[in-house]
Design a protein around this motif. Structure first.
Motif, PDB file in Angstrom:
ATOM      1  N   ALA A 177       0.814  -1.221   0.000  1.00  0.00           N
ATOM      2  CA  ALA A 177       0.000   0.000   0.000  1.00  0.00           C
ATOM      3  C   ALA A 177       0.846   1.269   0.000  1.00  0.00           C
ATOM      4  N   ASP A 178       2.071   1.205   0.555  1.00  0.00           N
ATOM      5  CA  ASP A 178       2.937   2.381   0.562  1.00  0.00           C
ATOM      6  C   ASP A 178       3.815   2.454  -0.684  1.00  0.00           C
ATOM      7  N   GLY A 179       3.620   1.516  -1.611  1.00  0.00           N
ATOM      8  CA  GLY A 179       4.375   1.525  -2.859  1.00  0.00           C
ATOM      9  C   GLY A 179       5.467   0.480  -2.932  1.00  0.00           C
ATOM     10  N   ASP A 180       5.887  -0.061  -1.777  1.00  0.00           N
ATOM     11  CA  ASP A 180       6.968  -1.049  -1.744  1.00  0.00           C
ATOM     12  C   ASP A 180       6.536  -2.282  -0.965  1.00  0.00           C
ATOM     13  N   THR A 181       6.743  -3.450  -1.566  1.00  0.00           N
ATOM     14  CA  THR A 181       6.505  -4.705  -0.851  1.00  0.00           C
ATOM     15  C   THR A 181       7.805  -5.078  -0.154  1.00  0.00           C
ATOM     16  N   ASP A 182       8.013  -4.494   1.021  1.00  0.00           N
ATOM     17  CA  ASP A 182       9.302  -4.613   1.695  1.00  0.00           C
ATOM     18  C   ASP A 182       9.191  -5.105   3.136  1.00  0.00           C
ATOM     19  N   GLY A 183       7.982  -5.461   3.563  1.00  0.00           N
ATOM     20  CA  GLY A 183       7.817  -5.950   4.927  1.00  0.00           C
ATOM     21  C   GLY A 183       7.776  -4.858   5.973  1.00  0.00           C
ATOM     22  N   ILE A 184       7.822  -3.591   5.547  1.00  0.00           N
ATOM     23  CA  ILE A 184       7.764  -2.446   6.471  1.00  0.00           C
ATOM     24  C   ILE A 184       6.432  -1.747   6.236  1.00  0.00           C
ATOM     25  N   PRO A 185       5.402  -2.052   7.020  1.00  0.00           N
ATOM     26  CA  PRO A 185       4.058  -1.525   6.759  1.00  0.00           C
ATOM     27  C   PRO A 185       3.868  -0.090   7.237  1.00  0.00           C
ATOM     28  N   ASP A 186       4.696   0.829   6.716  1.00  0.00           N
ATOM     29  CA  ASP A 186       4.654   2.198   7.237  1.00  0.00           C
ATOM     30  C   ASP A 186       3.399   2.953   6.830  1.00  0.00           C
ATOM     31  N   TYR A 187       2.595   2.399   5.916  1.00  0.00           N
ATOM     32  CA  TYR A 187       1.310   3.023   5.588  1.00  0.00           C
ATOM     33  C   TYR A 187       0.356   2.915   6.777  1.00  0.00           C
ATOM     34  N   PHE A 188       0.534   1.881   7.609  1.00  0.00           N
ATOM     35  CA  PHE A 188      -0.387   1.613   8.711  1.00  0.00           C
ATOM     36  C   PHE A 188       0.236   1.788  10.089  1.00  0.00           C
ATOM     37  N   LEU A 189       1.559   1.749  10.173  1.00  0.00           N
ATOM     38  CA  LEU A 189       2.237   1.766  11.464  1.00  0.00           C
ATOM     39  C   LEU A 189       2.828   3.149  11.726  1.00  0.00           C
ATOM     40  N   VAL A 198      11.332  -3.113  12.719  1.00  0.00           N
ATOM     41  CA  VAL A 198      12.517  -3.610  12.012  1.00  0.00           C
ATOM     42  C   VAL A 198      13.390  -4.423  12.963  1.00  0.00           C
ATOM     43  N   GLU A 199      13.542  -3.955  14.193  1.00  0.00           N
ATOM     44  CA  GLU A 199      14.332  -4.695  15.184  1.00  0.00           C
ATOM     45  C   GLU A 199      13.657  -6.031  15.519  1.00  0.00           C
ATOM     46  N   MET A 200      12.332  -6.039  15.548  1.00  0.00           N
ATOM     47  CA  MET A 200      11.611  -7.279  15.817  1.00  0.00           C
ATOM     48  C   MET A 200      11.862  -8.297  14.711  1.00  0.00           C
ATOM     49  N   ILE A 201      11.854  -7.846  13.456  1.00  0.00           N
ATOM     50  CA  ILE A 201      12.150  -8.743  12.337  1.00  0.00           C
ATOM     51  C   ILE A 201      13.538  -9.352  12.516  1.00  0.00           C
ATOM     52  N   ARG A 202      14.520  -8.517  12.868  1.00  0.00           N
ATOM     53  CA  ARG A 202      15.900  -8.995  13.040  1.00  0.00           C
ATOM     54  C   ARG A 202      15.976 -10.037  14.153  1.00  0.00           C
ATOM     55  N   LYS A 203      15.369  -9.725  15.289  1.00  0.00           N
ATOM     56  CA  LYS A 203      15.453 -10.608  16.453  1.00  0.00           C
ATOM     57  C   LYS A 203      14.743 -11.942  16.201  1.00  0.00           C
ATOM     58  N   THR A 221      12.999 -15.720   4.116  1.00  0.00           N
ATOM     59  CA  THR A 221      13.246 -15.401   2.704  1.00  0.00           C
ATOM     60  C   THR A 221      13.622 -13.938   2.524  1.00  0.00           C
ATOM     61  N   ASN A 222      12.850 -13.063   3.090  1.00  0.00           N
ATOM     62  CA  ASN A 222      13.108 -11.616   3.081  1.00  0.00           C
ATOM     63  C   ASN A 222      12.107 -10.961   4.033  1.00  0.00           C
ATOM     64  N   GLN A 223      12.230  -9.640   4.210  1.00  0.00           N
ATOM     65  CA  GLN A 223      11.360  -8.950   5.160  1.00  0.00           C
ATOM     66  C   GLN A 223       9.896  -8.996   4.749  1.00  0.00           C
ATOM     67  N   ALA A 224       9.619  -8.955   3.443  1.00  0.00           N
ATOM     68  CA  ALA A 224       8.238  -9.010   2.971  1.00  0.00           C
ATOM     69  C   ALA A 224       7.590 -10.341   3.354  1.00  0.00           C
ATOM     70  N   GLU A 225       8.349 -11.433   3.203  1.00  0.00           N
ATOM     71  CA  GLU A 225       7.806 -12.738   3.557  1.00  0.00           C
ATOM     72  C   GLU A 225       7.669 -12.888   5.066  1.00  0.00           C
ATOM     73  N   PHE A 226       8.572 -12.278   5.824  1.00  0.00           N
ATOM     74  CA  PHE A 226       8.425 -12.303   7.277  1.00  0.00           C
ATOM     75  C   PHE A 226       7.095 -11.671   7.672  1.00  0.00           C
ATOM     76  N   PHE A 227       6.793 -10.519   7.101  1.00  0.00           N
ATOM     77  CA  PHE A 227       5.537  -9.824   7.426  1.00  0.00           C
ATOM     78  C   PHE A 227       4.327 -10.693   7.086  1.00  0.00           C
ATOM     79  N   ALA A 228       4.328 -11.304   5.902  1.00  0.00           N
ATOM     80  CA  ALA A 228       3.182 -12.100   5.471  1.00  0.00           C
ATOM     81  C   ALA A 228       3.026 -13.366   6.314  1.00  0.00           C
ATOM     82  N   VAL A 229       4.136 -14.033   6.643  1.00  0.00           N
ATOM     83  CA  VAL A 229       4.082 -15.239   7.481  1.00  0.00           C
ATOM     84  C   VAL A 229       3.593 -14.870   8.884  1.00  0.00           C
TER      85      VAL A 229
END
Length: 267
Positions: A177-189, A198-203, A221-229
């Protein structure tokens, strides 16, 4: 400037304006579909999210399913769309967005393609070897489309567990929704929570890699897949995620604006 030149210029502007109008005018929607009793029976039997809603929220959920099915075309690939397919696809779309009362349309989504089985990456074949794709957000010539395999879609609601392919793919659309499928939902957060996310993804990724987490390793796989999983887990088994990963659970409550542990607060 001669009158004939002025007339010609106005005519050109008029034609140009008409062309722009026909290109960018809102598409005419079909009638709002009636909410079938069969859909409600399927939701009550298979969709835990719907079962846990109040009577008033169930009505809202049903109305949003109707709006989704009015706006998005469902097309079967080598198969016919059934009412169970229709209910499960619409539920997959509404569950992640239910906390956003003013946001009910996925940007640029026009069509969901439902394949009879898993399909192959590249040529989308449903026969032969290497048919491993359960779902994906279309790009290129498939822009505006979301692809799902029927077995994976149904399994997400009919088999107990954290996995749900429908929710997974619609979470990717939310991420986009913010233009990038990057696992960072900054449109909503809110910005205050982006760095903690981002730190939570790393940990959590480190824990998965060490074998210290039951979250599916596909999240690495990547941050986008982390968000979806993580979204699948959050909506399919919220109490288990809250018990085992409370910080991740709390951040996801903020992302999706939903109180999933019914403690009266979000996050």
């Amino acid at each position: 400037m001669s009158p004939s030149f002025t007339f010609a210029a106005l005519a050109v502007l008029l034609v140009f304006g008409l062309i722009l109008y026909f290109i960018f005018r809102p598409k005419r929607l079909p009638p709002l579909p009636a909410f079938l009793p069969e859909w409600r029976e399927l939701l009550l039997q298979y969709v835990n999210f719907y079962q846990n809603l109040s009577a008033a929220d169930r009505k809202k959920f049903e109305a949003r399913m109707q709006a989704f099915l009015q706006q998005v075309t469902l097309t079967g690939i080598e198969t016919e769309i059934t009412e169970k397919d229709r209910a499960f696809i619409a539920a997959s779309a509404i569950i992640p967005t239910f906390g956003f009362p003013r946001w009910n349309q996925y940007p640029k989504l026009e069509q969901v393609l439902l394949y009879k089985t898993h399909f192959r990456w590249g040529d989308f074949a449903t026969e032969g070897k290497d048919r491993r794709v359960a779902g994906m957000v279309g790009g290129g010539f498939l822009n505006g489309k979301l692809l799902l395999s029927r077995p994976s879609l149904h399994r997400g609601f009919k088999v107990e567990g954290p996995d749900n392919t429908g929710i997974h793919e619609f979470a990717h659309l939310l991420d986009k929704a913010d233009g990038d499928t990057d696992g960072i939902p900054d449109y909503f957060l809110k910005n205050d929570y982006l760095i903690p996310w981002v730190e939570m993804i790393r940990k959590e990724s480190l824990a998965i890699a060490r074998g210290d987490s039951e979250i599916d390793s596909y999240a690495l796989t990547n941050q986008a897949e982390f968000f979806a999983v993580a979204a699948e887990y959050f909506f399919n088994q919220p109490y288990k995620l809250n018990r085992d990963h409370p910080e991740l659970f709390s951040l996801l409550e903020r992302v999706f604006q939903q109180d999933m542990n019914e403690d009266g607060k979000i996050g």
